[in-house]
Design a protein around this motif. Structure first.
Motif, PDB file in Angstrom:
ATOM      1  N   ALA A 298     112.571  58.481  11.019  1.00 61.10           N
ATOM      2  CA  ALA A 298     112.011  57.321  12.050  1.00 61.10           C
ATOM      3  C   ALA A 298     111.607  57.701  13.053  1.00 61.10           C
ATOM      4  O   ALA A 298     110.611  57.282  13.915  1.00 61.10           O
ATOM      5  N   LYS A 299     111.878  58.451  13.677  1.00 60.73           N
ATOM      6  CA  LYS A 299     111.444  59.612  15.229  1.00 60.73           C
ATOM      7  C   LYS A 299     110.008  59.812  14.633  1.00 60.73           C
ATOM      8  O   LYS A 299     108.943  59.384  15.518  1.00 60.73           O
ATOM      9  N   TYR A 300     110.220  60.169  13.489  1.00 65.66           N
ATOM     10  CA  TYR A 300     108.567  60.706  13.112  1.00 65.66           C
ATOM     11  C   TYR A 300     107.388  59.651  13.195  1.00 65.66           C
ATOM     12  O   TYR A 300     106.173  59.293  13.670  1.00 65.66           O
ATOM     13  N   MET A 301     108.043  58.176  12.065  1.00 68.52           N
ATOM     14  CA  MET A 301     107.537  56.807  11.977  1.00 68.52           C
ATOM     15  C   MET A 301     106.933  56.128  13.379  1.00 68.52           C
ATOM     16  O   MET A 301     105.945  55.599  13.562  1.00 68.52           O
ATOM     17  N   LEU A 302     108.086  56.500  14.156  1.00 68.19           N
ATOM     18  CA  LEU A 302     108.029  55.371  15.243  1.00 68.19           C
ATOM     19  C   LEU A 302     106.948  56.477  15.942  1.00 68.19           C
ATOM     20  O   LEU A 302     106.201  55.539  17.108  1.00 68.19           O
ATOM     21  N   GLU A 303     107.032  57.840  16.597  1.00 75.01           N
ATOM     22  CA  GLU A 303     105.643  58.307  17.462  1.00 75.01           C
ATOM     23  C   GLU A 303     104.398  59.025  16.740  1.00 75.01           C
ATOM     24  O   GLU A 303     103.798  59.089  17.097  1.00 75.01           O
ATOM     25  N   SER A 304     104.387  58.478  15.369  1.00 76.80           N
ATOM     26  CA  SER A 304     103.378  58.397  14.478  1.00 76.80           C
ATOM     27  C   SER A 304     102.222  57.211  14.430  1.00 76.80           C
ATOM     28  O   SER A 304     102.337  56.810  14.846  1.00 76.80           O
ATOM     29  N   GLU A 305     100.582  57.559  14.287  1.00 81.03           N
ATOM     30  CA  GLU A 305      99.726  56.153  14.334  1.00 81.03           C
ATOM     31  C   GLU A 305     100.123  55.021  13.016  1.00 81.03           C
ATOM     32  O   GLU A 305     100.004  54.035  13.539  1.00 81.03           O
TER      33      GLU A 305
END
Length: 337
Positions: free
Chosen positions: A159-166
Motif C-alpha cells: 500500500a505504501k508503494y502504491m500511495l507513493e508511486s505515480e
C-alpha cells in the motif's frame, strides 16, 4: 494387476509445479506450437488452477486442509509462479481468469509458520503492482487485476508503494473514465488505499496534501458525474473523521475554497450527497480556531444555511444526526463577523 500401476496422486506442491510449467508454455507461445496443442495446454491449465482453488478454499465435501494450503503457498512463491499467473492472465478464458484471481487473492492471506510469505514476496517484487494497475486500461482485465491489486494492498508495504508511486495520480483519471466497470473498480481500489492502513495514509496525506486535495476537489468533488461526487464526499468524510488524520482534517477545514465546495454539495438535489456533505461541513463549524475568512463566509450565508438545515432530514430516524445538526445550527446562529 491394473491397480498396481495407477498414477501416483499429485501432491499440492506437484500441482503448483505443473501449473508453473503450463503457464510458461502459455506465455512463450512458440510459433511452431500447433493451435490444437496450445488449446490442450490451456484446458490442462484450467484444470490445475481449479484444483489449486479447491485446495485453498475447500469444496462442498471438505474444508481446506491447512498443511495442503501451506504446501501450495510455499511452492507458489518459491519459483515466481505468482508473476507467471499475473502475466499469463490475458491468455486464459474467462472462467480460468476468475479461478486464478481467487487463487491469487487467497494466497495473500495464507500463513506459513505464522508468516504471510506473500508479503515478503511482494516486497521483493513491487513492480508487479505496475502490471496490475495497467488493468484499468483494459476493460477485459480490469475486474480481475483490480481484485488482485486490492488483495495485495492488504500488505502495508505494498500500500505504501502504491500511495507513493505515480499510480496514485493515475487513479484520479481512471475513476473518471466513462466505462462503469473500470471507474467503479478504480474507485474501490482508491478507497482501499486511503482507508486500510491508518498510519501510512496519515503520513501520505500530510506529505502530499497540496497536490492530493487539489486533485480530489477538482476531479472528484466537483466532477460532473453524480456517482463520482457521491463516492468522493463519502470517502472524504471517512478520511476527515478518522482520528489518524486529525492534522490533515484541521488543515482542510481551515480553507475557504474547501468550504465553498462543501456548501455547494450541501445544495445538491441528491439527499445522500447532502447528508454526506453535512458530515464534513460540520467539521468546519466545529473548528475552535476558525480563520476569520471562514467565519465571514458562514456569517454571510447564515440565513441560507439555517433554512437548508431546517429541511435536511435523513430517511430513517437518526438521533445522532439530529443532535449534530442542532449543534451546527446553534454554532452558526451565534457567530459574529
Amino acid at each position: 494387476m491394473k491397480s498396481l500401476f495407477k498414477a501416483k496422486p499429485k501432491t499440492p506442491a506437484d500441482l503448483v509445479r505443473q501449473t508453473r510449467e503450463l503457464l510458461i508454455s502459455v506465455v512463450e507461445r512458440n510459433s511452431d506450437t500447433r493451435e490444437a496443442k496450445r488449446e490442450e495446454k490451456l484446458l490442462e491449465l484450467s484444470k490445475t488452477i481449479r484444483e489449486l482453488k479447491s485446495i485453498l478454499y475447500g469444496d462442498s465435501e471438505a474444508e481446506p486442509v491447512s498443511e495442503a494450503c501451506a504446501q501450495v503457498t510455499r511452492e507458489f512463491f518459491r519459483e515466481d509462479t505468482l508473476r507467471l499467473i499475473i502475466v499469463s492472465l490475458p491468455n486464459l478464458n474467462l472462467e480460468t481468469r476468475k479461478d486464478a484471481t481467487q487463487v491469487v487473492a487467497n494466497l495473500q492471506r495464507q500463513q506459513v509458520n505464522s508468516r504471510l510469505i506473500a508479503c515478503d514476496y511482494l516486497e521483493a517484487n513491487l513492480n508487479l503492482m505496475d502490471i496490475l494497475i495497467k488493468g484499468y486500461e483494459d476493460a477485459d482485465m480490469v475486474l480481475h487485476y483490480g481484485a488482485m491489486l486490492r488483495e495485495c494492498i492488504r500488505h502495508q508495504s505494498v500500500a505504501k508503494y502504491m500511495l507513493e508511486s505515480e499510480h496514485m495520480m493515475k487513479l484520479f483519471d481512471y475513476i473518471q473514465l466513462p466505462n462503469f466497470d473500470v471507474a467503479g473498480d478504480a474507485a474501490a481500489t482508491f478507497k482501499e488505499l486511503l482507508t486500510r492502513h491508518k498510519a501510512t495514509v496519515a503520513e501520505f496525506l500530510s506529505k502530499n496534501y497540496d497536490w492530493f486535495f487539489a486533485e480530489y476537489n477538482s476531479k472528484l468533488l466537483e466532477s460532473s458525474n453524480y456517482i463520482t461526487r457521491r463516492l468522493a464526499i463519502k470517502l472524504l468524510g471517512d478520511m476527515m473523521l478518522d482520528r489518524s488524520n486529525s492534522g490533515v482534517m484541521t488543515r482542510y477545514v481551515s480553507s475557504k475554497d474547501n468550504l465553498r465546495i462543501l456548501m455547494n454539495l450541501l445544495r445538491e438535489s441528491s439527499k445522500s450527497i447532502q447528508i454526506e456533505a453535512f458530515h464534513v461541513f460540520k467539521l468546519f463549524v466545529a473548528n475552535q480556531h476558525k480563520p476569520a475568512e471562514i467565519v465571514g463566509i458562514l456569517v454571510a450565508n447564515r440565513n441560507k444555511l439555517l433554512r437548508l438545515f431546517a429541511d435536511l432530514k435523513t430517511d430513517k430516524e437518526d438521533e445522532q444526526f439530529e443532535a449534530d445538526k442542532a449543534q451546527v445550527v446553534k454554532e452558526i446562529a451565534g457567530l459574529e463577523a
